[in-house]
Scaffold this motif. Structure first.
Motif, short mmCIF file in Angstrom:
data_model
loop_
_atom_site.label_atom_id
_atom_site.label_comp_id
_atom_site.label_asym_id
_atom_site.label_seq_id
_atom_site.Cartn_x
_atom_site.Cartn_y
_atom_site.Cartn_z
N GLY A 54 -9.11 1.50 -12.45
CA GLY A 54 -9.86 2.01 -11.31
C GLY A 54 -10.76 0.97 -10.69
N SER A 55 -11.95 1.42 -10.26
CA SER A 55 -12.89 0.49 -9.63
C SER A 55 -14.31 0.99 -9.80
CB SER A 55 -12.56 0.35 -8.14
OG SER A 55 -12.74 1.60 -7.49
N PHE A 56 -15.24 0.04 -9.81
CA PHE A 56 -16.68 0.33 -9.78
C PHE A 56 -17.10 0.16 -8.32
CE2 PHE A 56 -18.36 -0.49 -14.34
CZ PHE A 56 -17.15 -0.09 -14.92
N THR A 57 -17.53 1.23 -7.67
CA THR A 57 -17.92 1.17 -6.27
C THR A 57 -19.42 1.42 -6.18
OG1 THR A 57 -15.77 2.13 -5.72
CG2 THR A 57 -17.38 2.01 -3.95
N ARG A 58 -20.14 0.41 -5.67
CA ARG A 58 -21.60 0.52 -5.63
C ARG A 58 -22.05 0.98 -4.25
NH1 ARG A 58 -26.23 -2.87 -5.54
NH2 ARG A 58 -25.06 -4.78 -5.15
N PHE A 59 -22.99 1.93 -4.25
CA PHE A 59 -23.56 2.47 -3.01
C PHE A 59 -25.07 2.27 -3.01
CE2 PHE A 59 -19.66 4.82 -3.70
CZ PHE A 59 -19.11 4.94 -2.44
N SER A 60 -25.64 2.19 -1.81
CA SER A 60 -27.10 2.19 -1.69
C SER A 60 -27.58 3.63 -1.89
CB SER A 60 -27.51 1.71 -0.30
OG SER A 60 -27.23 2.73 0.65
N PRO A 61 -28.90 3.82 -2.10
CA PRO A 61 -29.41 5.19 -2.23
C PRO A 61 -29.16 6.05 -0.98
CG PRO A 61 -31.02 3.62 -3.05
CD PRO A 61 -29.94 2.83 -2.39
#
Length: 277
Positions: A17-24
């Motif tokens: 899969g993937s690690f998807t980073r989001f802002s708050p």
């Protein structure tokens, strides 16, 4: 009933899969391809976990973990769903948790991290599938997906080892205007019903709910996911962290990690709910 170790073993497999980073605020910041392999060795008495991440320059970063006991910061449910994280909110220290849900050949995880001042700082969504998975990824969650009446069952576990609680739930979500959402949650425990109502503001992919002096937010994310938490945590105010997953248009799971006003982790709840109208 499965032991906690047997519940962990429900996660065995090679999860791609993937690690998807989001802002708050829900802005996509980066996406890193990953393979997380969980393998039971020594007759399933030990777990070997290998995390491979493909970095932007295409180099592969590999981390190997091996363990045969589980710490106090983690709890599992029968189907392999889990949450691990801070046991105690403390001043001037980072705080956070990871939650995981499993449905057949897919897994969904979420990491919510708060900075040393208690502000929500980092959200990472991890979408994973087994090598021969046939279940497609869900679209980005929309408000309309949540509207309706949901009937479910909640199972609550406690880190102090007391008996598991199981009880029915009802959640009614109404969109009253383009910018407003109202939800009514009813919990039936020990013969009495408690209903909690809250009103939320809709702003793109962010839903904001004011509860007393605390703002809770829900981010609508890819793969039918939702991430709920306060925007700020502090000692003196109870709060919760939640991962939701719309696995089918009429079926949803939520995992909720609750902290009391002293900042102590005191329960973990898994809700499995079906839309009835």
């Amino acid at each position: 009933m499965r032991s906690q170790w047997e519940c962990l073993l429900q996660n065995v497999g090679e999860w791609q899969g993937s690690f998807t980073r989001f802002s708050p605020q829900g802005e996509l910041l980066e996406d890193t391809p990953t393979v997380v392999s969980l393998e039971g060795i020594d007759n399933n008495q030990t777990m070997r976990q290998i995390i491979r991440r493909t970095l932007p320059d295409q180099t592969v970063n590999e981390k190997v973990l091996q363990y045969s006991t589980l710490g106090k910061q983690i709890l599992f449910f029968e189907n392999g769903a889990f949450s691990q994280g801070s046991i105690q909110l403390a001043p001037y220290s980072e705080f956070g948790a990871e939650h995981g849900l499993i449905a057949g050949d897919r897994r969904l995880r979420l990491v919510q991290l708060f900075d040393k001042t208690g502000n929500l700082n980092r959200i990472t969504l991890i979408r994973e599938k087994l090598p021969n998975a046939t279940t497609p990824e869900r679209p980005v969650l929309k408000v309309e997906d949540l509207v309706g009446e949901w009937h479910g069952e909640a199972v609550t576990r406690y880190p102090d080892g007391r008996a598991v609680d199981t009880y029915p739930t009802k959640l009614r979500v109404e969109k009253t205007s383009d910018s407003q959402l109202v939800q009514h949650l009813s919990i039936i425990q020990q013969g009495s019903q408690h209903t909690i109502s809250s009103t939320g503001k809709i702003s793109g992919s962010v839903l904001s709910f004011e509860t007393g002096s605390q703002w809770n937010q829900v981010l609508l994310l890819p793969d039918g996911a939702s991430a709920a938490s306060p925007q700020h945590v502090r000692i003196g105010q109870a709060f919760f962290l939640e991962l939701g997953w719309l696995m089918q248009s009429d079926r949803r799971q939520r995992i909720i990690r609750r902290y009391n006003e002293k900042g102590e982790w005191y329960s973990l709840t898994l809700v499995t709910e079906t839309k009835v109208s």
